[in-house]
Design an enzyme around this catalytic site. Sequence first.
Site, PDB file in Angstrom:
ATOM      1  N   HIS A  79      37.177  27.269  59.103  1.00  0.00           N
ATOM      2  CA  HIS A  79      37.019  26.072  58.262  1.00  0.00           C
ATOM      3  C   HIS A  79      37.783  24.881  58.830  1.00  0.00           C
ATOM      4  O   HIS A  79      37.530  23.743  58.457  1.00  0.00           O
ATOM      5  CB  HIS A  79      37.414  26.366  56.804  1.00  0.00           C
ATOM      6  CG  HIS A  79      38.877  26.449  56.522  1.00  0.00           C
ATOM      7  ND1 HIS A  79      39.574  27.638  56.515  1.00  0.00           N
ATOM      8  CD2 HIS A  79      39.784  25.485  56.199  1.00  0.00           C
ATOM      9  CE1 HIS A  79      40.837  27.396  56.203  1.00  0.00           C
ATOM     10  NE2 HIS A  79      40.995  26.101  56.007  1.00  0.00           N
ATOM     11  N   ASP A 110      36.577  33.742  58.806  1.00  0.00           N
ATOM     12  CA  ASP A 110      37.290  32.463  58.837  1.00  0.00           C
ATOM     13  C   ASP A 110      38.204  32.339  60.055  1.00  0.00           C
ATOM     14  O   ASP A 110      39.347  31.918  59.955  1.00  0.00           O
ATOM     15  CB  ASP A 110      38.095  32.261  57.546  1.00  0.00           C
ATOM     16  CG  ASP A 110      38.527  30.803  57.359  1.00  0.00           C
ATOM     17  OD1 ASP A 110      37.918  29.926  57.987  1.00  0.00           O
ATOM     18  OD2 ASP A 110      39.484  30.568  56.599  1.00  0.00           O
ATOM     19  N   ASN A 191      48.186  23.720  56.892  1.00  0.00           N
ATOM     20  CA  ASN A 191      48.684  24.958  57.492  1.00  0.00           C
ATOM     21  C   ASN A 191      47.532  25.842  57.985  1.00  0.00           C
ATOM     22  O   ASN A 191      47.751  26.778  58.759  1.00  0.00           O
ATOM     23  CB  ASN A 191      49.514  25.772  56.503  1.00  0.00           C
ATOM     24  CG  ASN A 191      50.970  25.386  56.477  1.00  0.00           C
ATOM     25  OD1 ASN A 191      51.488  24.929  55.465  1.00  0.00           O
ATOM     26  ND2 ASN A 191      51.655  25.569  57.600  1.00  0.00           N
ATOM     27  N   SER A 192      46.335  25.565  57.505  1.00  0.00           N
ATOM     28  CA  SER A 192      45.180  26.393  57.855  1.00  0.00           C
ATOM     29  C   SER A 192      45.043  26.542  59.363  1.00  0.00           C
ATOM     30  O   SER A 192      45.052  25.560  60.105  1.00  0.00           O
ATOM     31  CB  SER A 192      43.901  25.765  57.303  1.00  0.00           C
ATOM     32  OG  SER A 192      43.861  25.836  55.913  1.00  0.00           O
ATOM     33  N   LEU A 249      28.426  49.396  56.852  1.00  0.00           N
ATOM     34  CA  LEU A 249      28.071  50.793  57.087  1.00  0.00           C
ATOM     35  C   LEU A 249      26.594  51.036  56.817  1.00  0.00           C
ATOM     36  O   LEU A 249      26.038  52.039  57.264  1.00  0.00           O
ATOM     37  CB  LEU A 249      28.932  51.702  56.201  1.00  0.00           C
ATOM     38  CG  LEU A 249      28.746  53.211  56.310  1.00  0.00           C
ATOM     39  CD1 LEU A 249      29.055  53.699  57.721  1.00  0.00           C
ATOM     40  CD2 LEU A 249      29.645  53.935  55.292  1.00  0.00           C
TER      41      LEU A 249
END
Length: 587
Positions: A79, A110, A191-192, A249
Site C-alpha cells: 500500500h 501487503d 511507519n508503513s 489448499l
Amino acid sequence: MWNQKLLFTGFVAMLVVAGAASQEEVWAVDENVLRAESERIEVLEKISPCVVAIHDAQGVGVGSGVLISPDGYVLTNYHVSSGAGDFMQGGLNDGHLYEAVVVGIDPVGDVALVKMIGRDDFPTATLGDSDLVKIGDWCYAIGNPLNLASDLSPTVTYGIVSGTHRYQYPAGTILEYTDCLQTDASINPGNSGGPLFNSLGELIGINGRGSFEKRGRVNSGAGYAISINQIKYFIDHLRSGRIVDHATLGATVGSDSDGAVRITGILESSEAYRRGLRIGDELISFAGRSMGSVNQFKNVLGIYPKGWMVPVIFRRDGRKSEVMVRLQGVHGSGELEAMVQQEQQGPGPKLPGEPMPENQPPSETDEPAIDGKYSQNGAIVLSEEIQKLFVKKAGYSNYYFNETAQRRLIEIIENFGDFPDAKTWKLTAASEGVGGIQFGVNDEKSAMVMPGQQFLMMFDNPFTYAEPPNSEGFLLALHQYRMMMTLGKNWFSECYYLGSEPLNGRGQTVDVLVTERSGIISRWLFSRDGRLTGLDVQRGGYEETCSVRFGVDQITSGKLSMPRIWTISIGGSEVAEFSLLSMEVGQ
C-alpha cells in the site's frame, strides 16, 4: 486532606534519607542500566542507515522501507508502493535521495520490493528469524511516521512484542495479514513499510498495520508487522517482477466440538484431493505446524506463495497419512491484477485499519516533506538509468526484472550445447537391469521401445498417446525437454520466471522457470550453482504431475551434452530411473 498530608510526610522522609547519603550515592546509576543504554544506542546507530524514507517522484512522503541488499533492493508495503507509483525516491539518513522503481508486489500480503539505484554498497539489514520471536521481546520500529524525517533521519520507537502468530482479516478488498507480529512500539501513518527489529538489530518484520478503528489517525498501542519468515518465502517471487498470489489448499476446514480441525469441503480438481484428502479427515499438521484451530490453519496457510509444496498430515479412521501437496492460487488468472487496478483507482495510501472518512482535511502526511528532486515545473524528470529498469506488461508489476531472470536461466540451458532443430533424438538407456531401452523424439512424436513393448505419443491435435504404465506424462516431459533444448523459450506460448522454492518441497532452494503451451505447464528447476536439476510437467493443470529429476553426471555427443540419470516420479511417487547409455542427434 489526610491523604495529602501523608503524601507530603512521605516526600519529606525521602528527602531526609537522601540527605543522609552522599550526592554521588544518590545520583549513582546502576552499571547494568548504563550498559543496556549503551548497547541500545550502538544497535540503533548500526541499523538506522538501512532505513528508507519513501517519497513519490514529486517529493511527497508516502511511507518507509528497509534495504536488504547492497545493490539496492528495498522491502516496503504494497500500500506504500501503490501510493508512490512505479517510480519513487528513497531517502537515507546520509541525507541523500536516490531514485527507485517498483520491482514486484504482493497485494494480498501487503508487501512490495523496490529497487534503489545510485550505489552498489547500500547499507543493509540482517534478516532475523521471526519464528524465534517471543512475547515480551524488546523491539524497535523505525521509519518516517507523519513525515517527521524532513532531514531523512528516521524516527525510532521502542517497545515489546505484544503477540505472535496474529491473524488480521483483510483490510479493504485484499490486504490480509497472517501469522504476523503484534507490537506496542508506536506505529503511525508513515511507519508503513518500515522495519521492525529485535534487540540485536535483526529484521523480524515489516510494519504495516494498526488497530485505529476507535482512535483515528493516532497510535493505539496495537501495531502489526508482517513476519520476515513469510517474506523470505516470497522474496524471489517478488524479484520476478510479478503480481504475486498467495496459496490455498483447495479445501476448507472447521472445528469439531472436541477441538479437532477437519476438512469440511474440498475441490476435486485440487492436488490435495488427488493426494487423498477427503471431507471429514482430521487435519493433524500443515507445513510442519500442529493444527489446533481454524485460526492456526489460516495463519500458516497465508504465509506461502501460490505453487509452494508442503507436507500435510491427516487422520482417517484412526490412521495417520502424510502426503506432499502443491498449493494452488487463491485467485484465478487475471483476477488479482484486476483487483489491484481497482484498488489503485481508490483513495490514496493509508495505514490498513486506519479510517479514511470523506472530506477529511489534509494532514501533515499529505504535504511534500522535501522538494521533488526529480521534478521540474510540476513535471517528473527521470534519469535514463531508472527508466530502463521499468517495462510495463499485463500481469506484471515490472516485466524488466522477469526478463533479466529469464535470461540468466536460459543461459544455463544453452550451456548444454547448440542442439540442431528438425532432428530426431535417439537415446539408449537402461533401467533396473533392463537394457536396450530406446527413446526417439522429434517435433511430432515421442516414442519408447523396450523388449516386447512399444509406446508412442503423437503431438497432433488432439493428442494421441500410449504411455508406459504408471509413468503417465514422461513421454510428454521428454518432448518438452527436447523443444526447450532445440527451439528455446520462444517455442512456448508463455515463459516467465516464477521465483524460488524448496526442491520437492523439502530440499535445496531452486529457481523456477515456467513455460506453457497448448495447456501443458512445465516447471524448469535450476540449482543455485547453475545446474538444471529437473522439470515438472502437467497437462491441463488438473492431472497428475510427471516430475523428472536429473543427476549431476552428463553424457556427451560432440559438443552436446545431456544428463545421464533421469529419475521419474508421478504424483510424488518414484516410478522409474533411467541411465542414458548413448545419445544421437540425427535425421
